[in-house]
Motif scaffolding. Structure first.
Motif, PDB file in Angstrom:
ATOM      1  N   PRO A   1      -6.723  -5.416  -1.852  1.00  0.00           N
ATOM      2  CA  PRO A   1      -7.186  -5.224  -0.478  1.00  0.00           C
ATOM      3  C   PRO A   1      -8.494  -5.964  -0.226  1.00  0.00           C
ATOM      4  CG  PRO A   1      -7.350  -3.171  -1.744  1.00  0.00           C
ATOM      5  CD  PRO A   1      -6.696  -4.172  -2.623  1.00  0.00           C
ATOM      6  N   ASN A   2      -8.661  -6.440   1.003  1.00  0.00           N
ATOM      7  CA  ASN A   2      -9.890  -7.135   1.386  1.00  0.00           C
ATOM      8  C   ASN A   2     -11.058  -6.167   1.455  1.00  0.00           C
ATOM      9  OD1 ASN A   2      -8.341  -9.395   1.653  1.00  0.00           O
ATOM     10  ND2 ASN A   2      -8.270  -9.348   3.883  1.00  0.00           N
ATOM     11  N   ILE A   3     -12.235  -6.644   1.075  1.00  0.00           N
ATOM     12  CA  ILE A   3     -13.418  -5.773   1.080  1.00  0.00           C
ATOM     13  C   ILE A   3     -14.059  -5.772   2.478  1.00  0.00           C
ATOM     14  CG2 ILE A   3     -13.938  -5.955  -1.366  1.00  0.00           C
ATOM     15  CD1 ILE A   3     -16.118  -8.100  -0.394  1.00  0.00           C
ATOM     16  N   THR A   4     -13.229  -5.544   3.479  1.00  0.00           N
ATOM     17  CA  THR A   4     -13.747  -5.618   4.854  1.00  0.00           C
ATOM     18  C   THR A   4     -13.730  -4.277   5.575  1.00  0.00           C
ATOM     19  OG1 THR A   4     -11.531  -6.370   5.474  1.00  0.00           O
ATOM     20  CG2 THR A   4     -13.228  -8.048   5.235  1.00  0.00           C
ATOM     21  N   GLY A   5     -13.406  -3.220   4.877  1.00  0.00           N
ATOM     22  CA  GLY A   5     -13.443  -1.927   5.562  1.00  0.00           C
ATOM     23  C   GLY A   5     -12.502  -0.922   4.946  1.00  0.00           C
ATOM     24  N   GLN A   6     -12.102   0.047   5.755  1.00  0.00           N
ATOM     25  CA  GLN A   6     -11.260   1.153   5.323  1.00  0.00           C
ATOM     26  C   GLN A   6      -9.835   0.693   5.027  1.00  0.00           C
ATOM     27  OE1 GLN A   6     -13.607   4.195   5.144  1.00  0.00           O
ATOM     28  NE2 GLN A   6     -11.915   5.116   6.244  1.00  0.00           N
ATOM     29  N   LEU A   7      -9.177   1.390   4.120  1.00  0.00           N
ATOM     30  CA  LEU A   7      -7.746   1.179   3.932  1.00  0.00           C
ATOM     31  C   LEU A   7      -7.005   1.801   5.111  1.00  0.00           C
ATOM     32  CD1 LEU A   7      -7.160   1.966   0.144  1.00  0.00           C
ATOM     33  CD2 LEU A   7      -7.616  -0.224   1.233  1.00  0.00           C
ATOM     34  N   HIS A   8      -5.913   1.147   5.528  1.00  0.00           N
ATOM     35  CA  HIS A   8      -5.149   1.666   6.663  1.00  0.00           C
ATOM     36  C   HIS A   8      -3.771   2.129   6.182  1.00  0.00           C
ATOM     37  CE1 HIS A   8      -3.120  -2.176   6.447  1.00  0.00           C
ATOM     38  NE2 HIS A   8      -4.240  -2.828   6.747  1.00  0.00           N
ATOM     39  N   MET A   9      -2.927   2.519   7.136  1.00  0.00           N
ATOM     40  CA  MET A   9      -1.640   3.105   6.775  1.00  0.00           C
ATOM     41  C   MET A   9      -0.742   2.104   6.037  1.00  0.00           C
ATOM     42  SD  MET A   9      -0.469   6.115   6.861  1.00  0.00           S
ATOM     43  CE  MET A   9      -1.213   7.055   8.190  1.00  0.00           C
ATOM     44  N   GLY A  10      -0.889   0.816   6.333  1.00  0.00           N
ATOM     45  CA  GLY A  10      -0.129  -0.200   5.610  1.00  0.00           C
ATOM     46  C   GLY A  10      -0.490  -0.220   4.136  1.00  0.00           C
ATOM     47  N   HIS A  11      -1.795  -0.094   3.842  1.00  0.00           N
ATOM     48  CA  HIS A  11      -2.232  -0.013   2.445  1.00  0.00           C
ATOM     49  C   HIS A  11      -1.651   1.250   1.784  1.00  0.00           C
ATOM     50  CE1 HIS A  11      -5.779  -2.501   3.940  1.00  0.00           C
ATOM     51  NE2 HIS A  11      -5.271  -3.232   2.977  1.00  0.00           N
ATOM     52  N   ALA A  12      -1.659   2.354   2.524  1.00  0.00           N
ATOM     53  CA  ALA A  12      -1.144   3.612   1.970  1.00  0.00           C
ATOM     54  C   ALA A  12       0.325   3.460   1.580  1.00  0.00           C
ATOM     55  CB  ALA A  12      -1.316   4.751   2.980  1.00  0.00           C
ATOM     56  N   LEU A  13       1.118   2.802   2.441  1.00  0.00           N
ATOM     57  CA  LEU A  13       2.530   2.576   2.134  1.00  0.00           C
ATOM     58  C   LEU A  13       2.670   1.683   0.909  1.00  0.00           C
ATOM     59  CD1 LEU A  13       5.587   2.538   2.699  1.00  0.00           C
ATOM     60  CD2 LEU A  13       5.176   0.643   4.283  1.00  0.00           C
ATOM     61  N   ASP A  14       1.994   0.551   0.937  1.00  0.00           N
ATOM     62  CA  ASP A  14       2.111  -0.438  -0.140  1.00  0.00           C
ATOM     63  C   ASP A  14       1.765   0.180  -1.494  1.00  0.00           C
ATOM     64  OD1 ASP A  14       2.517  -3.382  -0.702  1.00  0.00           O
ATOM     65  OD2 ASP A  14       0.522  -3.123  -1.551  1.00  0.00           O
ATOM     66  N   ASN A  15       0.678   0.938  -1.539  1.00  0.00           N
ATOM     67  CA  ASN A  15       0.226   1.502  -2.804  1.00  0.00           C
ATOM     68  C   ASN A  15       1.044   2.713  -3.229  1.00  0.00           C
ATOM     69  OD1 ASN A  15      -2.257  -0.082  -3.738  1.00  0.00           O
ATOM     70  ND2 ASN A  15      -2.645   0.198  -1.559  1.00  0.00           N
ATOM     71  N   THR A  16       1.579   3.450  -2.280  1.00  0.00           N
ATOM     72  CA  THR A  16       2.470   4.557  -2.642  1.00  0.00           C
ATOM     73  C   THR A  16       3.729   4.017  -3.316  1.00  0.00           C
ATOM     74  OG1 THR A  16       1.675   6.008  -0.866  1.00  0.00           O
ATOM     75  CG2 THR A  16       3.877   6.450  -1.727  1.00  0.00           C
ATOM     76  N   LEU A  17       4.311   2.963  -2.760  1.00  0.00           N
ATOM     77  CA  LEU A  17       5.519   2.381  -3.351  1.00  0.00           C
ATOM     78  C   LEU A  17       5.242   1.875  -4.769  1.00  0.00           C
ATOM     79  CD1 LEU A  17       6.900   0.375  -0.274  1.00  0.00           C
ATOM     80  CD2 LEU A  17       7.606   2.638  -1.073  1.00  0.00           C
ATOM     81  N   GLN A  18       4.094   1.230  -4.958  1.00  0.00           N
ATOM     82  CA  GLN A  18       3.740   0.752  -6.300  1.00  0.00           C
ATOM     83  C   GLN A  18       3.577   1.914  -7.264  1.00  0.00           C
ATOM     84  OE1 GLN A  18       0.672  -2.607  -6.277  1.00  0.00           O
ATOM     85  NE2 GLN A  18       0.668  -1.980  -4.131  1.00  0.00           N
ATOM     86  N   ASP A  19       2.930   2.976  -6.794  1.00  0.00           N
ATOM     87  CA  ASP A  19       2.676   4.116  -7.676  1.00  0.00           C
ATOM     88  C   ASP A  19       3.973   4.808  -8.071  1.00  0.00           C
ATOM     89  OD1 ASP A  19       0.785   5.615  -9.126  1.00  0.00           O
ATOM     90  OD2 ASP A  19       0.899   7.239  -7.658  1.00  0.00           O
ATOM     91  N   VAL A  20       4.932   4.879  -7.136  1.00  0.00           N
ATOM     92  CA  VAL A  20       6.229   5.468  -7.463  1.00  0.00           C
ATOM     93  C   VAL A  20       6.865   4.707  -8.622  1.00  0.00           C
ATOM     94  CG1 VAL A  20       8.596   5.808  -6.629  1.00  0.00           C
ATOM     95  CG2 VAL A  20       6.667   6.410  -5.157  1.00  0.00           C
ATOM     96  N   LEU A  21       6.873   3.381  -8.526  1.00  0.00           N
ATOM     97  CA  LEU A  21       7.489   2.565  -9.583  1.00  0.00           C
ATOM     98  C   LEU A  21       6.749   2.707 -10.908  1.00  0.00           C
ATOM     99  CD1 LEU A  21       8.189  -0.692  -7.523  1.00  0.00           C
ATOM    100  CD2 LEU A  21       9.856   1.028  -8.230  1.00  0.00           C
ATOM    101  N   ILE A  22       5.420   2.693 -10.846  1.00  0.00           N
ATOM    102  CA  ILE A  22       4.616   2.780 -12.074  1.00  0.00           C
ATOM    103  C   ILE A  22       4.793   4.133 -12.754  1.00  0.00           C
ATOM    104  CG2 ILE A  22       2.208   3.114 -12.801  1.00  0.00           C
ATOM    105  CD1 ILE A  22       2.936   0.228 -12.907  1.00  0.00           C
ATOM    106  N   ARG A  23       4.714   5.224 -11.992  1.00  0.00           N
ATOM    107  CA  ARG A  23       4.854   6.564 -12.589  1.00  0.00           C
ATOM    108  C   ARG A  23       6.253   6.754 -13.182  1.00  0.00           C
ATOM    109  NH1 ARG A  23       0.834  10.354 -11.580  1.00  0.00           N
ATOM    110  NH2 ARG A  23      -0.802   9.685 -10.131  1.00  0.00           N
ATOM    111  N   TRP A  24       7.253   6.244 -12.476  1.00  0.00           N
ATOM    112  CA  TRP A  24       8.632   6.340 -12.976  1.00  0.00           C
ATOM    113  C   TRP A  24       8.778   5.585 -14.295  1.00  0.00           C
ATOM    114  CZ3 TRP A  24      12.342   2.052 -11.580  1.00  0.00           C
ATOM    115  CH2 TRP A  24      13.582   2.241 -12.182  1.00  0.00           C
ATOM    116  N   LYS A  25       8.299   4.353 -14.346  1.00  0.00           N
ATOM    117  CA  LYS A  25       8.423   3.556 -15.568  1.00  0.00           C
ATOM    118  C   LYS A  25       7.577   4.122 -16.711  1.00  0.00           C
ATOM    119  CE  LYS A  25      11.404   0.396 -14.547  1.00  0.00           C
ATOM    120  NZ  LYS A  25      12.660   0.272 -15.314  1.00  0.00           N
TER     121      LYS A  25
END
Length: 879
Positions: free
Chosen positions: A48-72
């Motif tokens: 993520p860019n160091i330009t401010g708060q994370l938004h809902m798009g970041h929340a989606l993107d990182n949730t999907l990554q975390d699902v895959l990582i925790r599963w594996k």
């Protein structure tokens, strides 16, 4: 295992989410080791860019990554989710400049060194903020390996790549058309441009031939650039202008002779079929100019004002010059007409300034040699897009790729590792800081002032973060990475560049899969933006509902590649699901003996085997869905299984056994309940990590944490087809009885006899074994098996897969009272139908009322008529 009786009475994520995350970090569950006995699974975070708060798009993107990582991780892989942040050179510089100006400080007055000190302060602040936000979401990143695109190691990688590409002749300095922001005074990448449809004009201008007898009409949207025209072009097949090819025209206002050239770039059907050629101010004209060896005349300064080559218009802003040019053309009778024209205009995404195509001396990467192997890698399946349709977007860009402008007129970023010798004029290009010219040995050298495009450093992210150019253990073990999770909007800008960079510098692709997701829109389907004020802060959702509820909402609405709408009702539903799990777990814990292993397999009854068999199938299907990146489908199956089959059915089915005196039967029920709950928590954990961990720690001591528990596996030993079918017959029968009672408004307190005609012996056995379930869950006074000759006259029936059910009417209702009630209902509905019919028969209402109101009344008429029909049928049946 923590005391299972001491779990909190109510579900409150604030009581445990932060505590659990701290425990995970302390125990090092997210920090994998290089283990040759394990297969690695790696994801590098889209920084993520160091330009401010994370938004809902970041929340989606990182949730999907975390699902895959925790599963594996649970599957036994050595999983690395490598976090980090991007310095976002232009976006950050713009924001910091704006903040400093509020304090009366100005970049140029401060100087490069002082200004960069302020940017580093900003960077430290926002990098920490991003990290905290990702932690609140539950992201299981390895924070010990966190990287930043401006850290020392990545700077080394950037310089090394620049030098290697330069030495291979793939990086060069030249004059080409680039996107230029007159406000920020820098070149821009395509990714930094937003296109907006704006009202403009086509200006039709007369260009007379030198002979004075002929002329052509040129249509342009940017008449101020005509001052830099060096030719006009026509299509060689255009019969209208064949006689003009090779002749010269007089450029209006400037009176410069310019040739008419033939080029197939010109569309005969568009406009007048004549195109003015301004190589210094239009990318297409630049290419035409190259083909015809035309001069390049820059008539505009970098700040958007006209320069000395613009003649009398020198010093004017580009739009002021446009107005003056038009006025002068009118005065000379050379403006034929002005035609309104809507067209897409590129603007800088950071400052909204209209971007100017401008000839400029910049550093470029020669793309063709890099693109070819990257195209081949995707065509051969070495990199796969999920969904595959996005590979077409990739191919379209890569197969038509232009050389990449990598220099930016900025201070914040990786400074170009090139030094100019003030004595011999030659360049020194090297990864280390130069102290003297490598050609003449002079110390009189100075470094290039420009910084590199942000995408230049992020293109190296999958391997630079692992220690390249050093051949580190991490690099050898974790590269290539396994999957990249990202949005479809940066396929060309980032994904493509990582692919060709990985192939060029590592000799292999950077990842096997590119999992593409859409964007999160508001409930009306609009893109979330500051201007609309419809953005939703994920941290506020987490604070109110918990991280698990947010994650659940984002995944259930997700399918690969598609946008999703965000509804607060879904967050409420997610919170309700969490409550349901919590209450089911508490019930189980209150009814589990400390030692419930003393059961015998033969004591498992049909209900136990049914739920174990169903769990087994869900494990198989969910694992298959996850392997295909169908995360939303996987979560829906887990949800349905937990809510419906465990909570609504199995727990209700076993309550008599849990409360009973048969210790063996009780142990079997307890063991089964614990087994299915623990495995269900494991399936749910990647999606809802906090609640599953908190319950798991109270429910079992199988492992210290669910994060490192084994992922459930499908087993042939857990297939109980016969028992599953038998229990399905019982459940179908109970559901049918409940539906009958609901339709007939039978009070819960009223019990009824259930008459059954099984379809076969297996069904009969199932119903016989399920007597206790009918009594408890279907309010049965008794269960009686009958044959077709014994069907009572007054009975309500239902056909189910296992046979037929009959409920004697006298057991369900008081006939006289029911007839009396139905007559009253009939009279009420008749009045409603009459009222609506009269209203719709009134021309005054139908013609004057809004169509929506008329349609609502028509819908009411249909509804009341349908209700009346059913009441009449019921009355007829009771007579």
């Amino acid at each position: 295992m923590e005391d299972n009786k001491n779990i909190a009475k109510n579900y409150n994520p604030k009581e445990f989410e932060e505590r659990l995350y701290s425990e995970w970090l302390e125990k090092g569950y997210f920090t994998p080791k290089v283990d040759k006995n394990k297969e690695p699974f790696t994801i590098v975070i889209p920084p993520p860019n160091i330009t401010g708060q994370l938004h809902m798009g970041h929340a989606l993107d990182n949730t999907l990554q975390d699902v895959l990582i925790r599963w594996k991780r649970m599957q036994g892989y050595s999983t690395l989710w490598l976090p980090g942040e991007d310095h976002a050179s232009i976006a950050t510089e713009v924001k910091v400049e704006a903040e400093l100006e509020k304090q009366g400080l100005y970049k140029k007055e401060m100087g490069r060194e002082k200004f960069l000190e302020k940017v580093w302060e900003w960077s430290d602040k926002y990098r920490n903020r991003i990290k905290e936000q990702l932690m609140k979401l539950g992201s299981s990143c390895d924070w010990t390996r966190e990287r930043f695109t401006m850290d020392e190691g990545l700077n080394r990688a950037v310089r090394e790549v620049f030098v290697r590409l330069y030495e291979k002749g793939l990086i060069y300095q030249g004059n080409r058309i680039i996107n230029w922001c007159p406000k920020c005074m820098t070149a821009l990448s395509d990714a930094e441009i937003e296109y907006e449809e704006k009202q403009g004009n086509f200006y039709h201008i007369k260009y007379p031939a030198k002979s004075g007898e002929e002329y052509v009409i040129v249509a342009t949207t940017r008449p101020e650039t005509m001052l830099g025209d060096v030719a006009v072009a026509v299509n060689p097949k255009d019969e209208r202008y064949k006689n003009l090819i090779g002749k010269t025209l007089i450029l209006p206002l400037v009176n410069r002779e310019i040739p008419v050239v033939a080029d197939e770039y010109v569309d005969m059907e568009f406009g007048t079929g004549v195109v003015k050629i301004t190589p210094a101010h239009d990318p297409n004209d630049f290419e035409v100019g190259q083909r015809h060896n035309l001069p390049q005349i820059v008539v505009m300064n970098e700040d958007g004002t006209m320069n000395e080559l613009a003649g009398k218009y020198q010093g004017m802003d580009r739009y002021e010059a446009r107005k003056s040019v038009i006025d002068d053309l009118k005065a000379q009778g050379l403006l034929i007409k002005i035609e309104e024209h809507n067209h897409n205009v590129g603007t800088h995404d950071r400052c909204s300034t209209v971007v100017e195509p401008l000839l400029s001396k910049q550093w470029f990467v020669k793309m063709q040699p890099l693109a070819e192997p990257a195209i081949k890698a995707v065509k051969e399946g070495k990199v796969q897009f999920i969904p595959d349709r996005f590979s077409k977007v990739y191919f379209n860009w890569m197969e038509n790729i232009q050389d990449w402008c990598i220099s930016r007129q900025l201070w914040w970023g990786h400074r170009i590792p090139v030094w100019y010798c003030d004595d011999c004029g030659k360049l020194t290009v090297q990864a280390d800081d130069a102290t003297k010219c490598v050609h003449c040995g002079s110390n009189n050298i100075h470094q290039d002032e420009d910084a590199l495009d942000t995408w230049f450093s992020s293109a190296l992210w999958p391997f630079s973060t692992l220690g390249w150019p050093e051949n580190t253990e991490d690099l050898k073990y974790f590269y290539p990475t396994s999957v990249l999770v990202t949005g479809y909007d940066i396929i060309f800008f980032w994904v493509a560049r990582m692919i060709f960079s990985g192939i060029e510098h590592m000799g292999e692709v950077p990842f096997k899969y590119v999992f593409i997701h859409g964007i999160v829109r508001d409930s009306q389907g609009r893109k979330m933006s500051k201007s609309l004020g419809n953005g939703i802060d994920p941290l506020e959702i987490i604070d109110q509902y918990g991280a698990d509820a947010l994650r659940f909402t984002l995944v259930t609405g997700n399918s690969p590649g598609n946008d999703m709408r965000f509804y607060m009702e879904r967050v409420e539903a997610a919170r309700n699901f969490a409550n349901k799990i919590w209450n089911a777990a508490r019930f189980a814990m209150m009814n589990l003996d400390e030692n419930i292993q003393n059961y015998e397999a033969e004591n498992l009854n049909n209900a136990d085997k049914w739920i174990i068999s169903r769990l087994n199938e869900v494990v198989k299907e969910v694992t298959e869905n996850l392997n295909k990146f169908e995360l939303g489908i996987a979560l829906q199956k887990i949800y349905d299984f937990i809510w419906s089959e465990i909570c609504d059915w199995y727990i209700e089915l076993i309550k008599p056994r849990l409360y009973g005196d048969d210790l063996k039967d009780k142990a079997a029920a307890q063991f089964t309940l614990k087994t299915v709950l623990v495995d269900s928590l494991k399936l749910l954990h990647p999606f809802m990590p906090f609640i599953t961990e908190e319950i798991y720690k109270h429910l079992t001591d199988e492992t210290p944490s669910i994060t490192i528990a084994n992922w459930p596996e499908f087993s042939e030993d857990r297939i109980f087809d016969k028992e599953e079918q038998m229990m399905n017959h019982v459940i179908d029968a109970i559901r049918a009885v409940r539906n009958i009672r609901t339709e007939m408004n039978v009070p819960n307190s009223r019990k009824a006899k259930i008459l059954l005609i099984p379809s076969n012996e297996e069904s009969r056995t199932a119903f016989e074994d399920g007597r206790i379930y009918f009594e408890r869950l279907a309010n049965a006074s008794e269960i009686v098996f009958i044959n077709s000759d014994d069907i009572p006259k007054d009975a309500v029936s239902k056909v189910i897969p296992g046979g037929e059910i009959f409920l004697p009417l006298e057991d369900l209702i008081d006939r006289e009272k029911e007839i009396e009630r139905l007559i009253k209902e009939k009279e009420r509905l008749e009045k409603e139908v009459e009222r609506v019919v009269n209203k719709l028969s009134n021309p005054g209402f139908v013609n004057k009322a809004p169509q929506k109101v008329v349609d609502e009344e028509k819908a009411k008429k249909e509804m009341y008529e349908d209700m009346l029909k059913k009441v009449l049928e019921r009355l007829e049946a009771l007579k």
